[in-house]
Design a protein around this motif. Structure first.
Motif, PDB file in Angstrom:
ATOM      1  N   GLU A 196      68.290 -34.959 -30.674  1.00  0.00           N
ATOM      2  CA  GLU A 196      68.000 -33.540 -30.855  1.00  0.00           C
ATOM      3  C   GLU A 196      66.980 -33.094 -29.811  1.00  0.00           C
ATOM      4  OE1 GLU A 196      68.065 -29.688 -32.298  1.00  0.00           O
ATOM      5  OE2 GLU A 196      69.417 -31.361 -32.761  1.00  0.00           O
ATOM      6  N   LEU A 197      65.987 -33.933 -29.547  1.00  0.00           N
ATOM      7  CA  LEU A 197      65.003 -33.622 -28.515  1.00  0.00           C
ATOM      8  C   LEU A 197      65.655 -33.609 -27.136  1.00  0.00           C
ATOM      9  CD1 LEU A 197      62.045 -33.122 -27.721  1.00  0.00           C
ATOM     10  CD2 LEU A 197      61.754 -35.611 -27.596  1.00  0.00           C
ATOM     11  N   VAL A 198      66.545 -34.539 -26.887  1.00  0.00           N
ATOM     12  CA  VAL A 198      67.262 -34.578 -25.604  1.00  0.00           C
ATOM     13  C   VAL A 198      68.005 -33.268 -25.365  1.00  0.00           C
ATOM     14  CG1 VAL A 198      69.201 -35.650 -24.379  1.00  0.00           C
ATOM     15  CG2 VAL A 198      67.478 -37.080 -25.476  1.00  0.00           C
ATOM     16  N   SER A 199      68.642 -32.740 -26.421  1.00  0.00           N
ATOM     17  CA  SER A 199      69.396 -31.489 -26.264  1.00  0.00           C
ATOM     18  C   SER A 199      68.494 -30.322 -25.895  1.00  0.00           C
ATOM     19  CB  SER A 199      70.176 -31.172 -27.544  1.00  0.00           C
ATOM     20  OG  SER A 199      69.321 -30.716 -28.570  1.00  0.00           O
ATOM     21  N   LEU A 200      67.223 -30.379 -26.323  1.00  0.00           N
ATOM     22  CA  LEU A 200      66.272 -29.313 -26.005  1.00  0.00           C
ATOM     23  C   LEU A 200      65.704 -29.450 -24.604  1.00  0.00           C
ATOM     24  CD1 LEU A 200      64.186 -29.006 -29.301  1.00  0.00           C
ATOM     25  CD2 LEU A 200      65.834 -27.370 -28.397  1.00  0.00           C
ATOM     26  N   THR A 201      65.767 -30.652 -24.039  1.00  0.00           N
ATOM     27  CA  THR A 201      65.152 -30.906 -22.735  1.00  0.00           C
ATOM     28  C   THR A 201      66.186 -31.336 -21.703  1.00  0.00           C
ATOM     29  OG1 THR A 201      64.672 -33.186 -23.423  1.00  0.00           O
ATOM     30  CG2 THR A 201      62.949 -31.556 -23.775  1.00  0.00           C
ATOM     31  N   VAL A 202      67.425 -30.940 -21.898  1.00  0.00           N
ATOM     32  CA  VAL A 202      68.500 -31.365 -21.008  1.00  0.00           C
ATOM     33  C   VAL A 202      68.281 -30.840 -19.597  1.00  0.00           C
ATOM     34  CG1 VAL A 202      70.044 -29.397 -21.447  1.00  0.00           C
ATOM     35  CG2 VAL A 202      71.020 -31.658 -20.920  1.00  0.00           C
TER      36      VAL A 202
ATOM     37  N   LEU B 148      61.816 -39.284 -19.975  1.00  0.00           N
ATOM     38  CA  LEU B 148      60.623 -38.752 -20.618  1.00  0.00           C
ATOM     39  C   LEU B 148      60.911 -37.321 -21.043  1.00  0.00           C
ATOM     40  CD1 LEU B 148      57.624 -38.917 -21.410  1.00  0.00           C
ATOM     41  CD2 LEU B 148      57.062 -38.210 -19.075  1.00  0.00           C
ATOM     42  N   ALA B 149      60.790 -37.052 -22.332  1.00  0.00           N
ATOM     43  CA  ALA B 149      61.067 -35.716 -22.852  1.00  0.00           C
ATOM     44  C   ALA B 149      59.946 -35.286 -23.777  1.00  0.00           C
ATOM     45  CB  ALA B 149      62.400 -35.697 -23.612  1.00  0.00           C
ATOM     46  N   VAL B 150      59.514 -34.050 -23.627  1.00  0.00           N
ATOM     47  CA  VAL B 150      58.533 -33.455 -24.525  1.00  0.00           C
ATOM     48  C   VAL B 150      59.089 -32.122 -24.994  1.00  0.00           C
ATOM     49  CG1 VAL B 150      56.190 -32.552 -24.754  1.00  0.00           C
ATOM     50  CG2 VAL B 150      56.607 -34.578 -23.339  1.00  0.00           C
ATOM     51  N   HIS B 151      59.015 -31.870 -26.292  1.00  0.00           N
ATOM     52  CA  HIS B 151      59.524 -30.620 -26.859  1.00  0.00           C
ATOM     53  C   HIS B 151      58.928 -29.432 -26.104  1.00  0.00           C
ATOM     54  CE1 HIS B 151      60.330 -27.436 -29.744  1.00  0.00           C
ATOM     55  NE2 HIS B 151      61.125 -28.271 -30.409  1.00  0.00           N
ATOM     56  N   PRO B 152      59.742 -28.411 -25.789  1.00  0.00           N
ATOM     57  CA  PRO B 152      59.243 -27.262 -25.013  1.00  0.00           C
ATOM     58  C   PRO B 152      57.949 -26.653 -25.552  1.00  0.00           C
ATOM     59  CG  PRO B 152      61.616 -27.103 -25.264  1.00  0.00           C
ATOM     60  CD  PRO B 152      61.180 -28.283 -26.090  1.00  0.00           C
TER      61      PRO B 152
ATOM     62  N   ASP C  76      58.668 -32.632 -38.676  1.00  0.00           N
ATOM     63  CA  ASP C  76      60.009 -32.067 -38.502  1.00  0.00           C
ATOM     64  C   ASP C  76      60.901 -32.863 -37.565  1.00  0.00           C
ATOM     65  OD1 ASP C  76      59.369 -29.901 -40.169  1.00  0.00           O
ATOM     66  OD2 ASP C  76      58.405 -28.863 -38.506  1.00  0.00           O
ATOM     67  N   GLY C  77      60.379 -33.914 -36.955  1.00  0.00           N
ATOM     68  CA  GLY C  77      61.208 -34.675 -36.029  1.00  0.00           C
ATOM     69  C   GLY C  77      60.436 -35.115 -34.807  1.00  0.00           C
ATOM     70  N   ALA C  78      61.149 -35.370 -33.717  1.00  0.00           N
ATOM     71  CA  ALA C  78      60.541 -35.879 -32.493  1.00  0.00           C
ATOM     72  C   ALA C  78      59.934 -34.746 -31.673  1.00  0.00           C
ATOM     73  CB  ALA C  78      61.573 -36.627 -31.665  1.00  0.00           C
TER      74      ALA C  78
ATOM     75  N   GLY D 184      57.782 -24.419 -38.674  1.00  0.00           N
ATOM     76  CA  GLY D 184      56.649 -24.719 -39.541  1.00  0.00           C
ATOM     77  C   GLY D 184      55.632 -25.619 -38.895  1.00  0.00           C
ATOM     78  N   PRO D 185      54.775 -25.078 -38.019  1.00  0.00           N
ATOM     79  CA  PRO D 185      53.792 -25.920 -37.350  1.00  0.00           C
ATOM     80  C   PRO D 185      52.785 -26.508 -38.332  1.00  0.00           C
ATOM     81  CG  PRO D 185      53.289 -23.618 -36.990  1.00  0.00           C
ATOM     82  CD  PRO D 185      54.620 -23.663 -37.685  1.00  0.00           C
ATOM     83  N   ALA D 186      52.332 -27.709 -38.036  1.00  0.00           N
ATOM     84  CA  ALA D 186      51.308 -28.368 -38.860  1.00  0.00           C
ATOM     85  C   ALA D 186      50.193 -28.848 -37.945  1.00  0.00           C
ATOM     86  CB  ALA D 186      51.914 -29.543 -39.615  1.00  0.00           C
ATOM     87  N   ILE D 187      48.987 -28.937 -38.457  1.00  0.00           N
ATOM     88  CA  ILE D 187      47.858 -29.402 -37.666  1.00  0.00           C
ATOM     89  C   ILE D 187      47.884 -30.920 -37.612  1.00  0.00           C
ATOM     90  CG2 ILE D 187      45.348 -29.532 -37.531  1.00  0.00           C
ATOM     91  CD1 ILE D 187      45.226 -26.807 -38.857  1.00  0.00           C
TER      92      ILE D 187
END
Length: 295
Positions: free
Chosen positions: A147-153, A202-206, A184-186, A123-126
């Motif tokens: 949760e973000l760490v798991s996406l950027t491991v 340093l982690a950024v969501h994909p 929705d989170g980080a 659900g993207p938001a502006i």
């Protein structure tokens, strides 16, 4: 349009995850989902930061590492179930990605992932995002941070979750942990050492790596640093197959190469972002504009 893209890429991820034991190529996934392979390749790579082939390979090797640690399957069995036709081919790519042979990894008896399943935000938001939206993290942020760490491991090899959480709490207590959130989170997180200018994590969501979020964290860190202090971090060495684009991104942001290192058994290299002049900093702050994107 972005919501439709996320839905299609999520479908592709689910298909890959349910067919990790099969031979997965772009043509196969595109045909199964009834989309053009060129279209699917483009939106998948842009959204996930990896090609379908690259994502599937990293996921298979992660599952192979899990089998090496927790099962008694033979090397050739694991090689075949991972999609490789020979034990040697499996050994070569495993060593290229994990920096150790499958046999050595089995002897370690300590599993860590190369790539976990990517879960996209539905659900993207502006949002109009500036560095002012980056806040000091608090203990209530730990779950979303992890949760973000798991996406950027992929950018943090040899992750030991328990040890990492312990260190994260210390960074939070020392006010050295910064987080950027949406509804929705980080979407971004940074652990740093302002006294040395070092970015320790340093982690950024994909989904947001190409939206300027990394630059915002760098700008936020500059505010914490003494004047004329350089920023440093470490990343993969040139040509490392485990790199998913971090070196290229840091080059683009103006970092320059420094000494070669070895961290947690991984060959890495320190990168440095030299401090801007006072005139440049003053100009940047006076012309700063928010990033307006659909998150």
């Amino acid at each position: 349009m972005q919501a439709q893209t996320i839905q299609i890429v999520s479908q592709a991820i689910r298909y890959i995850e349910s067919h990790l034991d099969d031979k997965l190529e772009l043509d196969t996934v595109a045909s199964a989902l009834h989309y053009s392979k060129f279209y699917l390749h483009r939106i998948f790579a842009k959204t996930v930061g990896l090609t379908i082939h690259g994502y599937a390979r990293r996921r298979r090797l992660t599952e192979a590492a899990k089998l090496l640690t927790y099962s008694k399957k033979s090397m050739i069995e694991i090689a075949l179930v991972s999609g490789y036709e020979s034990q040697q081919a499996f050994t070569d790519i495993f060593k290229a990605m994990y920096k150790t042979t499958p046999a050595e990894f089995r002897e370690m008896k300590e599993f860590y992932p190369l790539q976990l399943e990517v879960h996209l935000k539905e659900g993207p938001a502006i949002m109009d995002v500036t560095k002012a939206h980056i806040q000091l993290a608090t203990p209530v942020d730990v779950e979303d941070w992890m949760e973000l760490v798991s996406l950027t491991v992929d950018g943090y090899p040899c992750l030991n979750r328990e040890a990492y959480i312990t260190k994260l709490h210390q960074y939070i207590a020392d006010q050295r942990a910064f987080i950027l959130r949406d509804e929705d989170g980080a979407v971004g997180a940074m652990g740093c050492s302002p006294d040395t200018g070092s970015i320790d994590f340093l982690a950024v969501h994909p989904q947001y790596r190409n939206l300027g979020v990394t630059e915002l964290f760098l700008d936020r860190l500059v505010d914490e640093l003494p004047c004329k202090k350089e920023i440093s971090l470490t990343t993969y060495r040139a040509g490392d197959k485990a790199d998913t684009g971090y070196r290229e991104e840091y080059y683009r942001l103006g970092f320059v190469e420094r000494e070669l290192l070895v961290e947690y058994g991984y060959p890495t290299q320190r990168f440095v972002l030299l401090p801007k002049s006072k005139e440049e900093v003053h100009h940047d702050r006076n012309t700063e504009e928010p990033i307006s994107e659909k998150f």
